[in-house]
Design an enzyme around this catalytic site. Structure first.
Site, PDB file in Angstrom:
ATOM      1  CG  ASP A 103      -2.018   1.011   1.213  1.00 54.87           C
ATOM      2  OD1 ASP A 103      -3.056   0.830   0.550  1.00 54.87           O
ATOM      3  OD2 ASP A 103      -1.805   2.031   1.889  1.00 54.87           O
ATOM      4  CG  HIS A 292      -5.615  -3.343  -0.102  1.00 48.43           C
ATOM      5  ND1 HIS A 292      -4.911  -2.903  -1.201  1.00 48.43           N
ATOM      6  CD2 HIS A 292      -5.195  -2.572   0.947  1.00 48.43           C
ATOM      7  CE1 HIS A 292      -4.108  -1.912  -0.847  1.00 48.43           C
ATOM      8  NE2 HIS A 292      -4.257  -1.690   0.444  1.00 48.43           N
TER       9      HIS A 292
END
Length: 316
Positions: A103, A292
Site C-alpha cells: 500500500d 488488498h
C-alpha cells in the site's frame, strides 16, 4: 502477540519505532506497512524471513504507533518518508538492503529504489504499482475524473474532516477498512457524503485478522488518524519533489504482488499496464481470491513467492 526486538531510533528529526527479528548478521530486509496498517501486519513474513536467515526490520512508519507523529502536513512528504528509512539504515550500519512495501509502504519502497538505487538490492511492492512519475498531481486528475462523485482521496484532503469521522470510533473504523475495503472507499455516492455513511455500526473482523493482529492495529492508531491521513495531503508537493526521477527506471530486481479482488489495484489498472516499461527487472503475480490485505489474507502464498524471489536475487 509474538515477542520481537524493539527500539526507537533518532532519525531524520523524529523517533522511529522499529521491530526486528532474525540473526544479527543476516542480510537486512525492511518491511514497510501502508494505510491504515501497522508493523505487526507483517508478522507472518517476519517469522518466515527470520527463519530463513534474514535480519528483518518492520518500522512503525511516521505517524503510526510509537513513532513520532508531527502535526505539519509537509512533514509527511514522500521523500521525507523515504529519508526516515534511509536514516534508520544508516543508524544500523546497513549499506545495502532489500525493501518490501505494501500500500503506501509500496509507494515509499518504489521511491527508495529511485532515490538510492545503489542501496536497494532487491525490491518488493505489494498492491500499489508504479508507472513512472505522474504528469500531474493525483488530486488534480481525480477531481476531473470524479465529476462530483465521492472519492476517498479527495475526502481525505481537508484537515480535520476525515479525522473527525475516523477518530470517532477507531475500532469501528478499522473493522470497516480491514473488511470489505471497496464499500467505504469505492461505493458510488455523491460528493459530500461521509466515508462510512450507511455502513454497519458493529462490523465483524475479517477472517484473516485474529485478536492479536487487531489489537496491534488498534495500538498503532491509538493517537488517531491525523498522521496517517497527512500522507494523502502531499500529492502536489510529492510531484514537485520527485522531479529528478522523471524518466528514471526502477533498476533493482522487483517482485510485485496484487490480489485479484483488490479494489485499489482496480483503480490503478492503467498504471499496472505501464509498469513493465519503467521496471525492467519486474516479476509480477496475481493472487487468486485475494483482496488488498494480501500478506495477512494469504500469508503462505506470499511467503513462498517472496522467499523464492529472494533466493534468486538476494540470498540469505
Amino acid at each position: 502477540m509474538r515477542d520481537y526486538e524493539h527500539q526507537r531510533l533518532d532519525v531524520n528529526g523524529i523517533q522511529l519505532s522499529l521491530y526486528s527479528a532474525g540473526p544479527a548478521n543476516g542480510r537486512p530486509v525492511w518491511l514497510l506497512h501502508g494505510f491504515p496498517e501497522c508493523w505487526y501486519a507483517w508478522h507472518p513474513q517476519i517469522d518466515a524471513l527470520a527463519a530463513a536467515g534474514y535480519r528483518v526490520h518492520a518500522p512503525e512508519m511516521r505517524g503510526y504507533g510509537q513513532s513520532s507523529a508531527p502535526r505539519e502536513i509537509g512533514a509527511y512528504a514522500l521523500l521525507t518518508l523515504c529519508d526516515d528509512i534511509l536514516g534508520a539504515m544508516d543508524t544500523l550500519g546497513e549499506r545495502t538492503v532489500c525493501v518490501v512495501g505494501h500500500d503506501w509502504g509500496a509507494v515509499v519502497a518504489w521511491h527508495l529504489a529511485l532515490r538510492a538505487p545503489e542501496r536497494v538490492q532487491a525490491l518488493g511492492a505489494f498492491s500499489v504499482p508504479y508507472g513512472g512519475r505522474p504528469k500531474r498531481p493525483a488530486t488534480e486528475i481525480i477531481r476531473e475524473a470524479s465529476a462530483g462523485r465521492f472519492n476517498y482521496i479527495l475526502h481525505f484532503q481537508e484537515p480535520g474532516v476525515a479525522e473527525a469521522e475516523l477518530d470517532a470510533d477507531i475500532e469501528r473504523s478499522l473493522r470497516l477498512l480491514l473488511g470489505e475495503l471497496d464499500r467505504p472507499l469505492l461505493h458510488d455516492r455523491p460528493a459530500g457524503h461521509g466515508l462510512f455513511d450507511g455502513l454497519p455500526a458493529h462490523p465483524p473482523l475479517p477472517a484473516w485478522c485474529d485478536a492479536d493482529t487487531f489489537d496491534a492495529y488498534r495500538q498503532s492508531l491509538a493517537r488517531g488518524f491525523h498522521g496517517p491521513l497527512n500522507w494523502y495531503r502531499n500529492f502536489e508537493r510529492n510531484r514537485e519533489e520527485t522531479a529528478p526521477f522523471a524518466g528514471q527506471l526502477v533498476t533493482p530486481p522487483t517482485l510485485f504482488l496484487v490480489g485479484d479482488n483488490d479494489p485499489v489495484a482496480r483503480l490503478e489498472a492503467h498504471t499496472l499496464k505501464r509498469m513493465a516499461d519503467v521496471v525492467p527487472r519486474l516479476e509480477q503475480h496475481r493472487l487468486p481470491n485475494c483482496g488488498h490485505w494480501l500478506q495477512g489474507e494469504q500469508p503462505q502464498r506470499v511467503n513462498a513467492l517472496l522467499l523464492d524471489f529472494l533466493a534468486r536475487h538476494y540470498p540469505a
